[in-house]
Design a protein around this motif. Structure first.
Motif, PDB file in Angstrom:
ATOM      1  N   GLU A 185       0.857  -0.850  -0.117  1.00 36.31           N
ATOM      2  CA  GLU A 185      -0.023  -0.324   0.477  1.00 36.31           C
ATOM      3  C   GLU A 185       0.737   1.113   0.110  1.00 36.31           C
ATOM      4  O   GLU A 185       1.817   1.545   0.745  1.00 36.31           O
ATOM      5  CB  GLU A 185      -0.876  -0.527   1.143  1.00 36.31           C
ATOM      6  CG  GLU A 185      -1.875  -1.284   1.077  1.00 36.31           C
ATOM      7  CD  GLU A 185      -2.209  -1.045   2.171  1.00 36.31           C
ATOM      8  OE1 GLU A 185      -3.055   0.014   3.785  1.00 36.31           O
ATOM      9  OE2 GLU A 185      -3.482  -1.835   2.460  1.00 36.31           O
ATOM     10  N   PHE A 186       0.308   2.776  -0.681  1.00 35.73           N
ATOM     11  CA  PHE A 186       0.796   3.806  -1.244  1.00 35.73           C
ATOM     12  C   PHE A 186       0.398   4.772  -0.349  1.00 35.73           C
ATOM     13  O   PHE A 186      -0.932   4.899   0.268  1.00 35.73           O
ATOM     14  CB  PHE A 186       0.777   3.977  -2.206  1.00 35.73           C
ATOM     15  CG  PHE A 186       2.584   2.605  -2.808  1.00 35.73           C
ATOM     16  CD1 PHE A 186       3.500   3.843  -3.492  1.00 35.73           C
ATOM     17  CD2 PHE A 186       2.123   2.011  -3.133  1.00 35.73           C
ATOM     18  CE1 PHE A 186       5.108   2.490  -4.186  1.00 35.73           C
ATOM     19  CE2 PHE A 186       2.982   0.848  -4.103  1.00 35.73           C
ATOM     20  CZ  PHE A 186       4.455   1.580  -4.003  1.00 35.73           C
ATOM     21  N   ARG A 187       1.147   6.079   0.043  1.00 32.99           N
ATOM     22  CA  ARG A 187       0.040   7.074   0.053  1.00 32.99           C
ATOM     23  C   ARG A 187      -0.165   7.822  -0.153  1.00 32.99           C
ATOM     24  O   ARG A 187       0.689   7.679  -1.469  1.00 32.99           O
ATOM     25  CB  ARG A 187       1.100   7.821   1.353  1.00 32.99           C
ATOM     26  CG  ARG A 187       1.592   7.472   2.687  1.00 32.99           C
ATOM     27  CD  ARG A 187       2.745   8.073   3.440  1.00 32.99           C
ATOM     28  NE  ARG A 187       3.522   8.868   3.154  1.00 32.99           N
ATOM     29  CZ  ARG A 187       5.002   8.769   2.813  1.00 32.99           C
ATOM     30  NH1 ARG A 187       4.971   7.986   4.101  1.00 32.99           N
ATOM     31  NH2 ARG A 187       6.003   9.073   2.495  1.00 32.99           N
TER      32      ARG A 187
ATOM     33  N   TRP B  24      -3.427   3.564  -4.093  1.00 34.98           N
ATOM     34  CA  TRP B  24      -2.580   2.822  -5.375  1.00 34.98           C
ATOM     35  C   TRP B  24      -2.319   3.628  -7.093  1.00 34.98           C
ATOM     36  O   TRP B  24      -1.333   2.812  -6.862  1.00 34.98           O
ATOM     37  CB  TRP B  24      -3.519   0.896  -5.448  1.00 34.98           C
ATOM     38  CG  TRP B  24      -4.565   1.983  -6.164  1.00 34.98           C
ATOM     39  CD1 TRP B  24      -5.848   2.145  -6.564  1.00 34.98           C
ATOM     40  CD2 TRP B  24      -5.196   1.625  -7.942  1.00 34.98           C
ATOM     41  NE1 TRP B  24      -7.075   2.282  -7.728  1.00 34.98           N
ATOM     42  CE2 TRP B  24      -6.417   2.216  -8.084  1.00 34.98           C
ATOM     43  CE3 TRP B  24      -3.514   1.410  -8.633  1.00 34.98           C
ATOM     44  CZ2 TRP B  24      -6.331   2.142  -9.541  1.00 34.98           C
ATOM     45  CZ3 TRP B  24      -3.785   1.488 -10.515  1.00 34.98           C
ATOM     46  CH2 TRP B  24      -5.297   2.017 -10.381  1.00 34.98           C
TER      47      TRP B  24
ATOM     48  N   SER C 251       1.520   3.679  -6.968  1.00 36.32           N
ATOM     49  CA  SER C 251       2.479   2.465  -7.746  1.00 36.32           C
ATOM     50  C   SER C 251       3.473   2.625  -8.648  1.00 36.32           C
ATOM     51  O   SER C 251       4.319   1.933  -9.384  1.00 36.32           O
ATOM     52  CB  SER C 251       1.337   1.166  -7.473  1.00 36.32           C
ATOM     53  OG  SER C 251       0.960   1.152  -7.916  1.00 36.32           O
TER      54      SER C 251
ATOM     55  N   GLY D 198       9.504   5.411  -5.090  1.00 35.12           N
ATOM     56  CA  GLY D 198       8.778   4.924  -4.859  1.00 35.12           C
ATOM     57  C   GLY D 198       8.341   4.256  -3.139  1.00 35.12           C
ATOM     58  O   GLY D 198       7.779   4.795  -3.116  1.00 35.12           O
TER      59      GLY D 198
ATOM     60  N   PHE E  27       7.308   6.703  -0.642  1.00 38.01           N
ATOM     61  CA  PHE E  27       5.896   6.936  -0.491  1.00 38.01           C
ATOM     62  C   PHE E  27       4.665   5.716  -0.362  1.00 38.01           C
ATOM     63  O   PHE E  27       3.836   5.240  -0.508  1.00 38.01           O
ATOM     64  CB  PHE E  27       4.752   7.308  -2.362  1.00 38.01           C
ATOM     65  CG  PHE E  27       5.793   8.779  -2.492  1.00 38.01           C
ATOM     66  CD1 PHE E  27       4.868  10.039  -2.034  1.00 38.01           C
ATOM     67  CD2 PHE E  27       7.291   9.029  -3.289  1.00 38.01           C
ATOM     68  CE1 PHE E  27       5.732  10.963  -2.533  1.00 38.01           C
ATOM     69  CE2 PHE E  27       7.678   9.804  -3.799  1.00 38.01           C
ATOM     70  CZ  PHE E  27       6.666  10.669  -3.070  1.00 38.01           C
ATOM     71  N   VAL E  28       5.338   4.552   0.293  1.00 31.38           N
ATOM     72  CA  VAL E  28       5.038   3.272   1.051  1.00 31.38           C
ATOM     73  C   VAL E  28       4.090   3.568   2.365  1.00 31.38           C
ATOM     74  O   VAL E  28       4.690   4.573   3.185  1.00 31.38           O
ATOM     75  CB  VAL E  28       5.635   2.199   0.513  1.00 31.38           C
ATOM     76  CG1 VAL E  28       5.682   1.532  -0.808  1.00 31.38           C
ATOM     77  CG2 VAL E  28       6.599   2.361   1.686  1.00 31.38           C
ATOM     78  N   LYS E  29       3.624   2.782   2.626  1.00 28.72           N
ATOM     79  CA  LYS E  29       2.864   3.175   4.357  1.00 28.72           C
ATOM     80  C   LYS E  29       3.741   3.065   5.148  1.00 28.72           C
ATOM     81  O   LYS E  29       4.533   2.123   4.742  1.00 28.72           O
ATOM     82  CB  LYS E  29       1.371   2.773   3.844  1.00 28.72           C
ATOM     83  CG  LYS E  29       0.534   3.335   3.714  1.00 28.72           C
ATOM     84  CD  LYS E  29      -1.204   2.926   3.764  1.00 28.72           C
ATOM     85  CE  LYS E  29      -1.917   4.116   3.175  1.00 28.72           C
ATOM     86  NZ  LYS E  29      -3.578   3.308   3.137  1.00 28.72           N
TER      87      LYS E  29
ATOM     88  N   TYR F   7       8.051  -0.624   3.772  1.00 30.14           N
ATOM     89  CA  TYR F   7       9.054  -0.451   2.708  1.00 30.14           C
ATOM     90  C   TYR F   7       9.733  -1.588   3.099  1.00 30.14           C
ATOM     91  O   TYR F   7      10.204  -2.235   1.586  1.00 30.14           O
ATOM     92  CB  TYR F   7       9.490   0.628   4.066  1.00 30.14           C
ATOM     93  CG  TYR F   7      11.062   0.880   3.534  1.00 30.14           C
ATOM     94  CD1 TYR F   7      11.107   2.225   2.229  1.00 30.14           C
ATOM     95  CD2 TYR F   7      12.151   0.894   3.609  1.00 30.14           C
ATOM     96  CE1 TYR F   7      11.910   2.348   1.658  1.00 30.14           C
ATOM     97  CE2 TYR F   7      12.996   1.391   2.850  1.00 30.14           C
ATOM     98  CZ  TYR F   7      13.219   2.391   1.436  1.00 30.14           C
ATOM     99  OH  TYR F   7      14.126   2.710   0.765  1.00 30.14           O
TER     100      TYR F   7
ATOM    101  N   PHE G  91       7.970  -3.412   0.040  1.00 31.44           N
ATOM    102  CA  PHE G  91       8.135  -2.531  -0.860  1.00 31.44           C
ATOM    103  C   PHE G  91       9.459  -3.584  -2.014  1.00 31.44           C
ATOM    104  O   PHE G  91       9.360  -3.923  -2.942  1.00 31.44           O
ATOM    105  CB  PHE G  91       8.526  -1.615  -1.160  1.00 31.44           C
ATOM    106  CG  PHE G  91       9.093  -0.435  -2.321  1.00 31.44           C
ATOM    107  CD1 PHE G  91       8.096  -0.560  -3.090  1.00 31.44           C
ATOM    108  CD2 PHE G  91       9.949  -0.220  -2.869  1.00 31.44           C
ATOM    109  CE1 PHE G  91       8.600   0.413  -4.225  1.00 31.44           C
ATOM    110  CE2 PHE G  91      10.813  -0.063  -3.743  1.00 31.44           C
ATOM    111  CZ  PHE G  91       9.281   0.395  -4.469  1.00 31.44           C
TER     112      PHE G  91
ATOM    113  N   ALA H  47       1.032  -4.714  -5.775  1.00 32.70           N
ATOM    114  CA  ALA H  47       0.580  -3.134  -5.226  1.00 32.70           C
ATOM    115  C   ALA H  47      -1.160  -3.924  -5.818  1.00 32.70           C
ATOM    116  O   ALA H  47      -2.622  -2.759  -5.983  1.00 32.70           O
ATOM    117  CB  ALA H  47       0.715  -2.188  -5.922  1.00 32.70           C
TER     118      ALA H  47
END
Length: 482
Positions: A14-16, A19, A22, A59, A62-64, A68, A71, A336
């Motif tokens: 998940e990304f801030r 999706w 991603s 990238g 910016f993951v939640k 990390y 990712f 993602a």
């Protein structure tokens, strides 16, 4: 199934910002593709790989929280899938470099001169010769750099049309890129398409055997077009010395390992065995005939390793690193859930209602991706190949069919776009510096790339009529259905 889907959604990366974030690594990678290939006109795969890794680094920011490590696990998982492709690319690099070192093209120039082939017939003959050379080396851009200095000035001298002759050389290089079992795009297109009824991906030999009918049909039509429209030149002044210096009939003996390699690849469906046989046979024949010296195989020059074995490995490293980086990006998109979203969206659309519609979606998808990447087919196939794999598996298409449509449409009409194709840019730049002819424009070269145009029409016919369409049987064997 619902439980499995809920588990997958829970484990998704998940990304801030949602999706859509991603896509950031892919967007940054695309930026560098345009920057280097379109603006700077610097055609270097290392630069694209750098862009991909920079995109991955960005990238990851910016993951939640707590995602990390996940990712980079996704990057590693994606890159792991590229390892078999990378190993194969390094091995085929040695064979391709052997053929380049033997200078096979000079044998074809001798043939043309011996049979007094001129004008449009020389243009068509050049297309045929470059097809053979590109199929032997598996490198489209490498073939262009090798063949332009030999065939282009010779053709101008012999009365060929300069734009059509350039289109013939570029088209022949693309033919080999599309068909050759040792081409990076052939390997990538096969390696991205998985079986559903058994483990593994499509074998290269099977893909080549089943795509032969498309390539030969498009190639035969193109040969006639180059013959008809490839004459009318006035001939150049001078250049006789250059023509004479690039004629050597003895190099034609190197066609033997090429033919044997192709035959073993198609019959055994094992590209490793084919390369081994071709490499050993070519080395023995080359040294025995005097075309190659032992130092051409393995030597030291100014303290550095030399010879086609080492240069074949080093020459392929940039492509291998590019493939690893792109697969890393695909790993992030997969983790993602983006691949599933895209595949679901296509299959829920009107195109997804039929197999023909799914194939049209594949055609549009790989064409658009290749266009966005400026004609860098290895990168576009590695990117869209995973999506094509999901679409094709869900409608039951055999991996051979999926791989052939992926590779074919990537090498088709999108490559003739004058300002958006690396092939047009390089083909145009290679016409400069000859006193016997004026440099060409990108529109002249792009408008003369008959092979890519014909390949598109042949494959479009195949999609519309179902010619060559195969489905996956119970044990992974190809099946034809009415």
């Amino acid at each position: 199934m619902d439980e499995q889907r809920r588990t997958e959604q829970k484990e998704r990366l998940e990304f801030r910002g949602g999706w859509g974030m991603s896509f950031l690594p892919a967007v940054i990678f695309l930026f560098f593709c345009v920057l280097y290939f379109v603006i700077f006109k610097a055609f270097e795969m290392y630069a694209l790989a750098m862009g991909a890794f920079v995109g991955l680094l960005a990238g990851g920011l910016f993951v939640k929280k707590g995602h990390y490590d996940r990712f980079w696990d996704a990057v590693h998982k994606g890159a792991d899938e590229a390892v078999p492709i990378g190993i194969l690319l390094l091995i085929i690099g040695m064979f391709a470099e052997m053929i380049k070192t033997a200078n096979l093209s000079s044998g074809f120039v001798w043939l043309a001169d011996s049979f007094h082939v001129k004008g449009g017939l020389f243009t068509a003959f050049t297309f045929f010769a470059v097809c053979v050379i590109a199929t032997a080396t598996g490198s489209s851009l490498g073939t262009m750099f090798t063949c332009f200095p030999i065939f282009y000035p010779a053709g101008i001298l012999l009365g060929s049309s300069a734009p059509v002759l350039a289109g013939a050389i570029v088209g022949g290089a693309i033919f080999g890129d599309n068909l050759a079992p040792i081409s990076d795009t052939t390997i990538i297109s096969a390696g991205t398409q998985e079986y559903t009824k058994k483990p593994g991906t499509a074998d290269v030999g099977g893909c080549v055997a089943t795509r032969l009918k498309y390539s030969l049909t498009a190639g035969s039509i193109s040969f006639v077009l180059f013959w008809v429209f490839g004459g009318g030149g006035t001939g150049g002044n001078g250049g006789e010395k250059l023509l004479a210096e690039n004629m050597d009939p003895s190099t034609l003996i190197m066609l033997i390992p090429v033919v044997v390699m192709l035959a073993v690849a198609v019959k055994s469906r094992n590209i490793y065995k084919a390369i081994t046989v071709g490499l050993v046979l070519g080395s023995v024949l080359g040294v025995a005939s005097g075309i190659l010296k032992f130092s051409d195989i393995l030597s030291i020059s100014d303290g550095a390793p030399a010879g086609f074995l080492t240069s074949g490995i080093s020459g392929m490293m940039a492509t291998v690193v590019l493939v690893l980086s792109v697969y890393g990006i695909m790993g992030v998109l997969t983790a993602a859930g983006v691949m599933d979203r895209i595949a679901d969206g296509i299959l829920r659309s009107r195109l997804g209602k039929t197999v023909r519609g799914a194939e049209i979606a594949m055609m549009l998808g790989i064409s658009l991706t290749t266009l966005i990447f400026g004609g860098v087919t290895s990168a576009s196939m590695a990117t869209f190949g995973k999506i094509q794999n999901e679409i094709g598996k869900r409608v039951g298409l055999h991996p051979y069919r999926r791989a052939n449509l992926l590779d074919g449409f990537a090498n088709a009409i999108v490559l003739v776009m004058p300002f958006l194709s690396v092939f047009v840019f390089i083909g145009t730049s290679l016409t400069e510096g000859y006193d016997m002819a004026e440099p060409l424009t990108v529109t002249q070269v792009g408008g003369s790339m008959f092979y890519s145009m014909m390949l598109f029409l042949v494959l479009l016919f195949s999609v519309v009529t179902g010619w060559g369409r195969q489905y996956e049987g119970e044990n992974g064997e190809p099946l034809n259905r009415k």
